[in-house]
Enzyme design. Sequence first.
Site, PDB file in Angstrom:
ATOM      1  N   HIS A 235       1.272  -6.781  -0.902  1.00 45.86           N
ATOM      2  CA  HIS A 235       1.210  -5.334  -1.788  1.00 45.86           C
ATOM      3  C   HIS A 235       0.932  -5.597  -2.840  1.00 45.86           C
ATOM      4  O   HIS A 235       1.653  -6.446  -3.768  1.00 45.86           O
ATOM      5  CB  HIS A 235       2.626  -4.679  -1.254  1.00 45.86           C
ATOM      6  CG  HIS A 235       2.716  -3.429  -1.621  1.00 45.86           C
ATOM      7  ND1 HIS A 235       2.193  -2.452  -1.014  1.00 45.86           N
ATOM      8  CD2 HIS A 235       3.357  -2.804  -2.640  1.00 45.86           C
ATOM      9  CE1 HIS A 235       2.241  -1.402  -1.858  1.00 45.86           C
ATOM     10  NE2 HIS A 235       3.029  -1.510  -2.736  1.00 45.86           N
TER      11      HIS A 235
ATOM     12  N   ASP B 179       6.467  -1.795   4.122  1.00 48.72           N
ATOM     13  CA  ASP B 179       6.605  -2.287   2.863  1.00 48.72           C
ATOM     14  C   ASP B 179       7.940  -2.699   2.556  1.00 48.72           C
ATOM     15  O   ASP B 179       8.566  -2.648   1.211  1.00 48.72           O
ATOM     16  CB  ASP B 179       5.922  -1.759   1.563  1.00 48.72           C
ATOM     17  CG  ASP B 179       4.477  -1.606   1.735  1.00 48.72           C
ATOM     18  OD1 ASP B 179       3.919  -2.409   2.437  1.00 48.72           O
ATOM     19  OD2 ASP B 179       3.882  -0.431   1.341  1.00 48.72           O
TER      20      ASP B 179
HETATM   21  C1  GRF Z   1      -5.082  -5.385  -1.812  1.00 56.87           C
HETATM   22  O1  GRF Z   1      -4.693  -4.930  -2.961  1.00 56.87           O
HETATM   23  C2  GRF Z   1      -3.962  -5.386  -1.006  1.00 56.87           C
HETATM   24  O2  GRF Z   1      -2.523  -5.842  -1.826  1.00 56.87           O
HETATM   25  C3  GRF Z   1      -3.600  -4.163  -0.453  1.00 56.87           C
HETATM   26  O3  GRF Z   1      -4.965  -3.624  -0.117  1.00 56.87           O
HETATM   27  C4  GRF Z   1      -6.068  -4.402  -0.851  1.00 56.87           C
HETATM   28  C5  GRF Z   1      -6.743  -5.206   0.131  1.00 56.87           C
HETATM   29  O4  GRF Z   1      -7.788  -5.835  -0.750  1.00 56.87           O
HETATM   30  N1  GRF Z   1      -2.780  -4.079   0.614  1.00 56.87           N
HETATM   31  P1  GRF Z   1      -8.973  -6.907  -0.065  1.00 56.87           P
HETATM   32  O5  GRF Z   1      -9.355  -6.118   1.200  1.00 56.87           O
HETATM   33  O6  GRF Z   1      -8.096  -8.081   0.389  1.00 56.87           O
HETATM   34  O7  GRF Z   1      -9.856  -7.325  -0.951  1.00 56.87           O
END
Ligand code: GRF
Length: 207
Positions: free
Chosen positions: A115, A151
């Site tokens: 997160h 979360d």
């Molecule tokens: C990340 O910022 C993650 O924390 C959130 O969604 C985004 C996903 O990015 N849950 P990616 O697809 O891993 O590039």
Amino acid sequence: MVPIGVLVSGRGSNLESILDAVDGKYITKGRVSVVVSNKPSVGALEIAKKHDVPTVVLDDKGLPKVDPEYDRKTIATLEAHRVTPKDGLIALAGYFRILSPQFVDHYHNRIMNVHPALLPAFPGLEAQKRALEHGVKVSGATVHFVAKEVDTGPIILQAHVPVRDDDTVETLSERILRQEHRLYPEAIRLFTEDQLKIEGRRVVLKT
Ligand code: GRF
């Protein structure tokens, strides 16, 4: 060897950091058995293919955000790739669905999420935007086990990131993302080496 199932919905940069950690032998006791996407034609699927990892698309178009029936299909897909509640691990990596309580129970304490904020601050969507708007001076990244409420599960690792006066959502997100890419493989390495112990809300290293 811990079979890992990664659930994705988009770009896939966290997936890539996990796959790179396996390829680079930072994670040696786990490997990604399958990548499951709820959206067709997303970047994460291309990244999985580049790393020769099997991909499955379970298109959720028109379905509710929480859907036990849909999750049953996801479980069947994961188990067909040996990601079982006995010895598997589920990594949510930019997965924009909410898991049903049935799914969370099925893989009890075997689901992780990353997160882009220091939980319990700014849970839910657009965490970086809300942190900026709130005016916090420090934000960061959290890897945690998944509980039924979004979360809220026990925190495995966190890293802080400064918020600068001239930050935009993009620049702050980018700085946080660099920490996500460091923390997620580390948390997975610890889990696959059986080094993590959950004590109530706390995750501690086994001694
Ligand atoms: C990340 O910022 C993650 O924390 C959130 O969604 C985004 C996903 O990015 N849950 P990616 O697809 O891993 O590039």
